[in-house]
Design a protein around this motif. Structure first.
Motif, PDB file in Angstrom:
ATOM      1  N   LEU A  50     -37.328   5.198  76.809  1.00  0.00           N
ATOM      2  CA  LEU A  50     -38.734   5.115  77.188  1.00  0.00           C
ATOM      3  C   LEU A  50     -39.581   4.925  75.934  1.00  0.00           C
ATOM      4  O   LEU A  50     -39.523   5.739  75.000  1.00  0.00           O
ATOM      5  N   MET A  51     -40.371   3.854  75.896  1.00  0.00           N
ATOM      6  CA  MET A  51     -41.209   3.560  74.748  1.00  0.00           C
ATOM      7  C   MET A  51     -42.603   4.177  74.893  1.00  0.00           C
ATOM      8  O   MET A  51     -43.010   4.582  75.981  1.00  0.00           O
ATOM      9  N   LYS A  52     -43.326   4.235  73.803  1.00  0.00           N
ATOM     10  CA  LYS A  52     -44.681   4.798  73.815  1.00  0.00           C
ATOM     11  C   LYS A  52     -45.614   4.025  74.731  1.00  0.00           C
ATOM     12  O   LYS A  52     -46.590   4.580  75.251  1.00  0.00           O
ATOM     13  N   ASN A  53     -45.330   2.730  74.938  1.00  0.00           N
ATOM     14  CA  ASN A  53     -46.176   1.914  75.809  1.00  0.00           C
ATOM     15  C   ASN A  53     -45.783   2.022  77.281  1.00  0.00           C
ATOM     16  O   ASN A  53     -46.310   1.315  78.131  1.00  0.00           O
ATOM     17  N   GLY A  54     -44.803   2.906  77.583  1.00  0.00           N
ATOM     18  CA  GLY A  54     -44.407   3.120  78.966  1.00  0.00           C
ATOM     19  C   GLY A  54     -43.330   2.194  79.472  1.00  0.00           C
ATOM     20  O   GLY A  54     -42.909   2.293  80.632  1.00  0.00           O
ATOM     21  N   GLN A  55     -42.832   1.291  78.620  1.00  0.00           N
ATOM     22  CA  GLN A  55     -41.775   0.372  79.003  1.00  0.00           C
ATOM     23  C   GLN A  55     -40.404   0.965  78.663  1.00  0.00           C
ATOM     24  O   GLN A  55     -40.281   1.897  77.867  1.00  0.00           O
ATOM     25  N   SER A  90     -34.415  11.505  94.426  1.00  0.00           N
ATOM     26  CA  SER A  90     -33.974  12.371  93.336  1.00  0.00           C
ATOM     27  C   SER A  90     -34.857  12.174  92.106  1.00  0.00           C
ATOM     28  O   SER A  90     -35.171  13.133  91.397  1.00  0.00           O
ATOM     29  N   TYR A  91     -35.244  10.953  91.858  1.00  0.00           N
ATOM     30  CA  TYR A  91     -36.118  10.656  90.725  1.00  0.00           C
ATOM     31  C   TYR A  91     -37.466  11.361  90.893  1.00  0.00           C
ATOM     32  O   TYR A  91     -38.017  11.904  89.929  1.00  0.00           O
ATOM     33  N   GLU A  92     -37.986  11.371  92.104  1.00  0.00           N
ATOM     34  CA  GLU A  92     -39.257  12.059  92.350  1.00  0.00           C
ATOM     35  C   GLU A  92     -39.130  13.555  92.098  1.00  0.00           C
ATOM     36  O   GLU A  92     -40.058  14.185  91.589  1.00  0.00           O
ATOM     37  N   LEU A 102     -46.151  12.797  80.445  1.00  0.00           N
ATOM     38  CA  LEU A 102     -44.851  12.176  80.626  1.00  0.00           C
ATOM     39  C   LEU A 102     -44.619  11.822  82.092  1.00  0.00           C
ATOM     40  O   LEU A 102     -44.080  10.760  82.413  1.00  0.00           O
ATOM     41  N   ARG A 103     -45.057  12.689  82.982  1.00  0.00           N
ATOM     42  CA  ARG A 103     -44.907  12.418  84.413  1.00  0.00           C
ATOM     43  C   ARG A 103     -45.646  11.140  84.804  1.00  0.00           C
ATOM     44  O   ARG A 103     -45.130  10.322  85.566  1.00  0.00           O
ATOM     45  N   GLU A 104     -46.830  10.935  84.255  1.00  0.00           N
ATOM     46  CA  GLU A 104     -47.600   9.732  84.560  1.00  0.00           C
ATOM     47  C   GLU A 104     -46.857   8.473  84.102  1.00  0.00           C
ATOM     48  O   GLU A 104     -46.851   7.447  84.791  1.00  0.00           O
ATOM     49  N   MET A 105     -46.220   8.531  82.941  1.00  0.00           N
ATOM     50  CA  MET A 105     -45.465   7.391  82.435  1.00  0.00           C
ATOM     51  C   MET A 105     -44.258   7.094  83.326  1.00  0.00           C
ATOM     52  O   MET A 105     -43.952   5.934  83.626  1.00  0.00           O
ATOM     53  N   LEU A 106     -43.572   8.146  83.763  1.00  0.00           N
ATOM     54  CA  LEU A 106     -42.382   7.955  84.581  1.00  0.00           C
ATOM     55  C   LEU A 106     -42.731   7.477  85.983  1.00  0.00           C
ATOM     56  O   LEU A 106     -41.985   6.683  86.575  1.00  0.00           O
ATOM     57  N   VAL A 107     -43.852   7.933  86.510  1.00  0.00           N
ATOM     58  CA  VAL A 107     -44.305   7.476  87.831  1.00  0.00           C
ATOM     59  C   VAL A 107     -44.609   5.980  87.807  1.00  0.00           C
ATOM     60  O   VAL A 107     -44.363   5.257  88.780  1.00  0.00           O
ATOM     61  N   ALA A 108     -45.127   5.507  86.684  1.00  0.00           N
ATOM     62  CA  ALA A 108     -45.564   4.108  86.578  1.00  0.00           C
ATOM     63  C   ALA A 108     -44.419   3.111  86.441  1.00  0.00           C
ATOM     64  O   ALA A 108     -44.637   1.903  86.571  1.00  0.00           O
ATOM     65  N   PRO A 141     -41.528   0.633  87.301  1.00  0.00           N
ATOM     66  CA  PRO A 141     -41.208  -0.126  88.516  1.00  0.00           C
ATOM     67  C   PRO A 141     -39.942   0.421  89.186  1.00  0.00           C
ATOM     68  O   PRO A 141     -39.003   0.845  88.505  1.00  0.00           O
ATOM     69  N   ARG A 142     -39.919   0.416  90.507  1.00  0.00           N
ATOM     70  CA  ARG A 142     -38.789   0.962  91.255  1.00  0.00           C
ATOM     71  C   ARG A 142     -37.478   0.252  90.937  1.00  0.00           C
ATOM     72  O   ARG A 142     -36.403   0.853  90.986  1.00  0.00           O
ATOM     73  N   GLU A 143     -37.548  -1.038  90.618  1.00  0.00           N
ATOM     74  CA  GLU A 143     -36.314  -1.752  90.327  1.00  0.00           C
ATOM     75  C   GLU A 143     -35.631  -1.224  89.067  1.00  0.00           C
ATOM     76  O   GLU A 143     -34.427  -1.415  88.873  1.00  0.00           O
ATOM     77  N   LYS A 144     -36.395  -0.550  88.201  1.00  0.00           N
ATOM     78  CA  LYS A 144     -35.820   0.024  86.991  1.00  0.00           C
ATOM     79  C   LYS A 144     -34.976   1.263  87.295  1.00  0.00           C
ATOM     80  O   LYS A 144     -34.250   1.752  86.427  1.00  0.00           O
ATOM     81  N   LEU A 145     -35.081   1.772  88.531  1.00  0.00           N
ATOM     82  CA  LEU A 145     -34.360   2.996  88.896  1.00  0.00           C
ATOM     83  C   LEU A 145     -33.021   2.705  89.554  1.00  0.00           C
ATOM     84  O   LEU A 145     -32.234   3.622  89.791  1.00  0.00           O
TER      85      LEU A 145
END
Length: 305
Positions: free
Chosen positions: A55-60, A6-8, A18-24, A26-30
């Motif tokens: 979601l932060m600007k650094n992708g975390q 569903s996340y994909e 934004l897609r690149e940040m969300l793809v990056a 870690p799976r455990e965060k989902l």
């Protein structure tokens, strides 16, 4: 579908950066993810059963909101809406009028913003999006199913208590060997898309979607000869009257209704009428929280067993 699939689906509708940040991420965060929300002026945030993460600007991801939250622009939100409409906004007037889309895997997208003027208003300026992951939790209703097989019941609870999740699982269990009809007014139970349900709702289950509950119930009784009708969020006397007609014809019903307690149900005219009818055998109150299978209280009703 599982949360990661569903996340994909969700991230496939995002603008490239934004897609690149969300793809990056870690799976455990989902794990346990329930919603992905975007709001102009306040960023992107993930909603879990027990927390919210930004979601932060650094992708975390951070549970603390700060000036470092990844910003969401008006143009970014509009570009997502255009993707939802397959780049033809005018062809999606119905979805924009009702304020939601149904995607692959049962993902639902709620929209907010300003409605156009005129005889057929629809959203035209968009301020936020809510991608909601449809949860199919097999096994979460086993106990309820065994206790209330072939009985008419009301599944009760507060907001986000798991009512629809439990209803969907009861529908799957029942629909694997009995004639079932879902009256799915807002397409939340089956998530019907291009004629195919995105959620497993049972092998012998018929689906009536995008029709009012009251009309759908009457049509189902007249044309589909169901043993059991499932429907979500009873909200009006028209719904209650249609249910009473179906019950009088020998059809069983499994419903959901807002209410954390029995007294809450009696405060609403439509649910009070159904309870007073004597047709319903029980009201099941869910605890809510992380697991939708936790039953807090069972109240026997009417001519209960």
């Amino acid at each position: 579908m599982n949360g990661s699939t569903s996340y994909e689906v969700i991230i496939s509708y995002m603008p490239e950066k934004l897609r690149e940040m969300l793809v990056a991420l870690p799976r455990e965060k989902l794990s346990g993810l329930m919603e992905v929300r975007l709001r102009v002026g306040s960023g992107v945030y993930f909603v879990y059963s027990d927390k919210t993460a930004y979601l932060m600007k650094n992708g975390q991801l951070s549970e603390a909101y700060s000036e470092n939250v990844c910003p969401v622009s008006v143009s970014a939100v509009r570009s997502i809406v255009e993707r939802l409409c397959h780049f033809s906004i005018h062809s999606c007037h119905k979805q924009l009028a009702e304020g939601y889309f149904v995607l692959e895997g049962g993902v639902r997208v709620g929209l907010s913003g300003a409605y156009s003027s005129g005889t057929e208003p629809a959203l035209c300026d968009f301020t936020s999006l809510n991608f909601r992951i449809s949860r199919a939790v097999e096994g979460c209703a086993d106990d309820i199913f065994s206790r209330f097989f072939d009985k008419s019941i009301i599944i009760c609870g507060g907001v986000n208590s798991g009512k629809t999740t439990v209803l969907r699982e009861l529908c799957r269990l029942t629909g694997n060997f009995r004639k079932v009809t879902i009256v799915d007014e807002r397409n939340e139970i089956s998530c019907l898309m291009n004629g195919a349900p995105q959620n497993n709702v049972g092998l012998m289950t018929d689906i009536l979607s995008n029709i009012s509950r009251s009309e759908g119930i009457i049509n189902a009784v007249r044309t589909l000869s169901p043993d059991v009708i499932f429907c979500d969020e009873i909200a009006s006397m028209a719904d209650a009257e249609a249910i009473m007609c179906g019950l009088a014809c020998g059809v069983k019903f499994v419903l959901t209704a807002h209410g954390k307690s029995f007294s809450d149900l009696l405060k609403r005219h439509e649910t009070a009428v159904l309870i007073d009818s004597g047709y319903f055998d029980g009201a099941v109150f869910l605890e809510g929280g992380h697991s939708p299978s936790v039953v807090r209280e069972v109240r026997r009703l009417g001519n209960a067993y």
